[in-house]
Scaffold this motif. Structure first.
Motif, PDB file in Angstrom:
ATOM      1  N   ALA A 201      51.757  35.323  40.263  1.00  0.00           N
ATOM      2  CA  ALA A 201      50.651  34.999  41.166  1.00  0.00           C
ATOM      3  C   ALA A 201      49.755  33.924  40.560  1.00  0.00           C
ATOM      4  O   ALA A 201      49.660  33.792  39.333  1.00  0.00           O
ATOM      5  N   PRO A 202      49.078  33.141  41.392  1.00  0.00           N
ATOM      6  CA  PRO A 202      48.188  32.082  40.867  1.00  0.00           C
ATOM      7  C   PRO A 202      46.923  32.637  40.216  1.00  0.00           C
ATOM      8  O   PRO A 202      46.248  31.917  39.489  1.00  0.00           O
ATOM      9  N   TYR A 203      46.599  33.891  40.487  1.00  0.00           N
ATOM     10  CA  TYR A 203      45.398  34.500  39.923  1.00  0.00           C
ATOM     11  C   TYR A 203      45.765  35.651  39.002  1.00  0.00           C
ATOM     12  O   TYR A 203      46.635  36.467  39.327  1.00  0.00           O
ATOM     13  N   THR A 204      45.091  35.715  37.862  1.00  0.00           N
ATOM     14  CA  THR A 204      45.313  36.800  36.918  1.00  0.00           C
ATOM     15  C   THR A 204      44.934  38.136  37.540  1.00  0.00           C
ATOM     16  O   THR A 204      45.647  39.145  37.397  1.00  0.00           O
ATOM     17  N   ALA A 205      43.796  38.162  38.207  1.00  0.00           N
ATOM     18  CA  ALA A 205      43.310  39.376  38.860  1.00  0.00           C
ATOM     19  C   ALA A 205      42.526  38.990  40.104  1.00  0.00           C
ATOM     20  O   ALA A 205      41.981  37.885  40.198  1.00  0.00           O
ATOM     21  N   SER A 206      42.473  39.914  41.057  1.00  0.00           N
ATOM     22  CA  SER A 206      41.621  39.778  42.231  1.00  0.00           C
ATOM     23  C   SER A 206      40.487  40.786  42.104  1.00  0.00           C
ATOM     24  O   SER A 206      40.685  41.895  41.601  1.00  0.00           O
ATOM     25  N   CYS A 207      39.299  40.401  42.573  1.00  0.00           N
ATOM     26  CA  CYS A 207      38.095  41.183  42.277  1.00  0.00           C
ATOM     27  C   CYS A 207      37.220  41.336  43.517  1.00  0.00           C
ATOM     28  O   CYS A 207      37.262  40.529  44.442  1.00  0.00           O
ATOM     29  N   ARG A 208      36.404  42.404  43.484  1.00  0.00           N
ATOM     30  CA  ARG A 208      35.319  42.583  44.436  1.00  0.00           C
ATOM     31  C   ARG A 208      34.091  43.049  43.661  1.00  0.00           C
ATOM     32  O   ARG A 208      34.222  43.815  42.697  1.00  0.00           O
ATOM     33  N   ASN A 209      32.917  42.582  44.067  1.00  0.00           N
ATOM     34  CA  ASN A 209      31.692  42.929  43.350  1.00  0.00           C
ATOM     35  C   ASN A 209      30.671  43.500  44.324  1.00  0.00           C
ATOM     36  O   ASN A 209      30.387  42.902  45.363  1.00  0.00           O
ATOM     37  N   PHE A 210      30.124  44.664  43.952  1.00  0.00           N
ATOM     38  CA  PHE A 210      29.156  45.366  44.797  1.00  0.00           C
ATOM     39  C   PHE A 210      27.890  45.609  43.981  1.00  0.00           C
ATOM     40  O   PHE A 210      27.934  46.262  42.942  1.00  0.00           O
ATOM     41  N   ALA A 211      26.765  45.082  44.464  1.00  0.00           N
ATOM     42  CA  ALA A 211      25.507  45.234  43.740  1.00  0.00           C
ATOM     43  C   ALA A 211      24.364  45.551  44.710  1.00  0.00           C
ATOM     44  O   ALA A 211      23.367  44.828  44.780  1.00  0.00           O
ATOM     45  N   PRO A 212      24.486  46.640  45.467  1.00  0.00           N
ATOM     46  CA  PRO A 212      23.447  46.954  46.455  1.00  0.00           C
ATOM     47  C   PRO A 212      22.094  47.255  45.827  1.00  0.00           C
ATOM     48  O   PRO A 212      21.058  47.108  46.498  1.00  0.00           O
ATOM     49  N   ALA A 213      22.071  47.648  44.560  1.00  0.00           N
ATOM     50  CA  ALA A 213      20.797  47.964  43.900  1.00  0.00           C
ATOM     51  C   ALA A 213      19.901  46.738  43.765  1.00  0.00           C
ATOM     52  O   ALA A 213      18.681  46.868  43.629  1.00  0.00           O
ATOM     53  N   VAL A 214      20.493  45.537  43.787  1.00  0.00           N
ATOM     54  CA  VAL A 214      19.702  44.304  43.727  1.00  0.00           C
ATOM     55  C   VAL A 214      19.815  43.531  45.041  1.00  0.00           C
ATOM     56  O   VAL A 214      19.613  42.324  45.092  1.00  0.00           O
ATOM     57  N   GLY A 215      20.161  44.244  46.114  1.00  0.00           N
ATOM     58  CA  GLY A 215      20.158  43.640  47.440  1.00  0.00           C
ATOM     59  C   GLY A 215      21.433  42.918  47.828  1.00  0.00           C
ATOM     60  O   GLY A 215      21.447  42.176  48.808  1.00  0.00           O
ATOM     61  N   ILE A 216      22.530  43.131  47.085  1.00  0.00           N
ATOM     62  CA  ILE A 216      23.788  42.439  47.371  1.00  0.00           C
ATOM     63  C   ILE A 216      24.853  43.483  47.726  1.00  0.00           C
ATOM     64  O   ILE A 216      25.394  44.164  46.853  1.00  0.00           O
ATOM     65  N   THR A 217      25.142  43.618  49.014  1.00  0.00           N
ATOM     66  CA  THR A 217      26.140  44.608  49.442  1.00  0.00           C
ATOM     67  C   THR A 217      27.498  44.279  48.847  1.00  0.00           C
ATOM     68  O   THR A 217      28.169  45.145  48.271  1.00  0.00           O
ATOM     69  N   GLU A 218      27.929  43.029  49.010  1.00  0.00           N
ATOM     70  CA  GLU A 218      29.150  42.540  48.358  1.00  0.00           C
ATOM     71  C   GLU A 218      28.981  41.048  48.131  1.00  0.00           C
ATOM     72  O   GLU A 218      28.375  40.350  48.947  1.00  0.00           O
ATOM     73  N   GLU A 219      29.547  40.556  47.023  1.00  0.00           N
ATOM     74  CA  GLU A 219      29.396  39.154  46.634  1.00  0.00           C
ATOM     75  C   GLU A 219      30.770  38.506  46.529  1.00  0.00           C
ATOM     76  O   GLU A 219      31.715  39.112  46.014  1.00  0.00           O
ATOM     77  N   SER A 220      30.863  37.249  46.984  1.00  0.00           N
ATOM     78  CA  SER A 220      32.166  36.584  47.054  1.00  0.00           C
ATOM     79  C   SER A 220      32.562  35.852  45.775  1.00  0.00           C
ATOM     80  O   SER A 220      33.722  35.443  45.643  1.00  0.00           O
ATOM     81  N   ALA A 221      31.645  35.693  44.830  1.00  0.00           N
ATOM     82  CA  ALA A 221      31.982  35.143  43.504  1.00  0.00           C
ATOM     83  C   ALA A 221      30.865  35.522  42.556  1.00  0.00           C
ATOM     84  O   ALA A 221      29.696  35.290  42.861  1.00  0.00           O
ATOM     85  N   THR A 222      31.217  36.098  41.433  1.00  0.00           N
ATOM     86  CA  THR A 222      30.212  36.575  40.478  1.00  0.00           C
ATOM     87  C   THR A 222      30.567  36.049  39.092  1.00  0.00           C
ATOM     88  O   THR A 222      31.466  36.571  38.430  1.00  0.00           O
ATOM     89  N   GLY A 223      29.846  35.021  38.658  1.00  0.00           N
ATOM     90  CA  GLY A 223      30.182  34.378  37.388  1.00  0.00           C
ATOM     91  C   GLY A 223      29.966  35.271  36.187  1.00  0.00           C
ATOM     92  O   GLY A 223      30.807  35.329  35.285  1.00  0.00           O
ATOM     93  N   SER A 224      28.838  35.988  36.159  1.00  0.00           N
ATOM     94  CA  SER A 224      28.549  36.831  34.991  1.00  0.00           C
ATOM     95  C   SER A 224      29.583  37.947  34.854  1.00  0.00           C
ATOM     96  O   SER A 224      30.051  38.240  33.751  1.00  0.00           O
ATOM     97  N   SER A 225      29.965  38.562  35.974  1.00  0.00           N
ATOM     98  CA  SER A 225      30.974  39.628  35.926  1.00  0.00           C
ATOM     99  C   SER A 225      32.342  39.082  35.522  1.00  0.00           C
ATOM    100  O   SER A 225      33.118  39.785  34.861  1.00  0.00           O
ATOM    101  N   SER A 226      32.631  37.856  35.910  1.00  0.00           N
ATOM    102  CA  SER A 226      33.914  37.251  35.543  1.00  0.00           C
ATOM    103  C   SER A 226      33.998  37.018  34.044  1.00  0.00           C
ATOM    104  O   SER A 226      35.061  37.197  33.436  1.00  0.00           O
TER     105      SER A 226
END
Length: 286
Positions: A201-226
């Motif tokens: 596959a072209p990607y090592t891993a596929s990801c989803r990020n959920f941070a509702p505690a800071v007002g983000i239900t789901e985020e489409s790219a998260t640099g710090s988590s990556s």
């Protein structure tokens, strides 16, 4: 009342599409934290970066979600430096940004892509699948079968990294209230759930990020988590380079490149990068 121009930039976009929208405000020196928070709430994207002068780095950048200030934001950093370069305010080269997570290097590549350094990883608690799985709407056995730990890591912001088997990522049923309570209790930002992809596959891993505690239900790219996930995969698989896909479930696919430098087996640099693209400019009254 004054009018503030906010640029909306697609960070970690793919050929100018998808990515994660971040707001960027130039010349933010005279804005108070209260004004910045008000602007970020009005903009409504997951993070807005405010660029100011610095006495210890090239720029000082602060990051606000719609509900609070955070110490660091990867995709907003990419957006800020991509915009500075796009507007021909800075040439390609290496820069230093002052953030609440420290003074961090950022590289503007000749093609305009951005490669940013993050803090070296800090490893926090591990959690058990029985506690985490119900918040994702899956059985604990699905996490356990990965034979990888649920681990809280920070390369600027603390996220909980959660492995799931290939094919499960798009089937999650998120309990945002439970995740919010968990993150507040454990002083973390959100959940970063990932599935390892097939070797071809072209990607090592596929990801989803959920941070509702800071007002983000789901985020489409998260640099710090990556950055944190890159360190995690180095720890358990020995990877020095990894490319992640995020945002697929939101129809906002993003491509995030990571590079690790090591010396005598010890991590010395964590870099996360990708492309940016202009979306639009808006005006906010404050």
């Amino acid at each position: 009342m004054s009018q503030i121009e906010v640029y909306l930039i697609r960070a970690f976009s793919i050929s100018g599409q998808g990515g994660n929208l971040a707001g960027v405000v130039l010349d933010a020196d005279k804005l108070t934290d209260q004004q910045k928070q008000s602007i970020a709430k009005a903009v409504g994207v997951s993070e807005t970066a405010f660029i100011s002068q610095s006495t210890v780095a090239d720029y000082s950048i602060s990051f606000f979600t719609p509900t609070m200030e955070v110490d660091f934001c990867g995709h907003a950093t990419l957006s800020a430096f991509w915009l500075l370069h796009h507007l021909q305010l800075i040439p390609a080269g290496e820069y230093q940004q002052e953030t609440k997570a420290g003074i961090l290097p950022v590289e503007v590549l000749l093609n305009g892509d951005i490669l940013m350094s993050q803090s070296l990883p800090i490893w926090f608690s591990e959690f058990n699948a029985e506690e985490i799985a119900p918040m994702l709407g899956i059985q604990p056995s699905l996490i356990i079968q990965s034979a990888l730990p649920i681990q809280a890591i920070s390369t600027g912001l603390m996220d909980v990294l959660i492995p799931v088997p290939y094919g499960v990522l798009d089937c999650l049923d998120i309990d945002s209230d439970a995740i919010t309570c968990f993150c507040q209790q454990h002083h973390c930002v959100g959940f970063h759930v990932f599935e390892m992809n097939l070797p071809e596959a072209p990607y090592t891993a596929s990801c989803r990020n959920f941070a509702p505690a800071v007002g983000i239900t789901e985020e489409s790219a998260t640099g710090s988590s990556s950055g944190a996930l890159a360190c995690y995969l180095n720890q358990y698989f020995g990877y020095h380079h990894a490319v992640f896909e995020q945002g697929r479930a939101m129809q906002m696919s993003s491509r995030i490149v990571t590079q690790l430098s090591l010396s005598n087996g010890e991590l010395t640099r964590v870099k996360v990068g990708g492309e940016g693209a202009f979306y639009k400019k808006i005006t906010i009254e404050t």
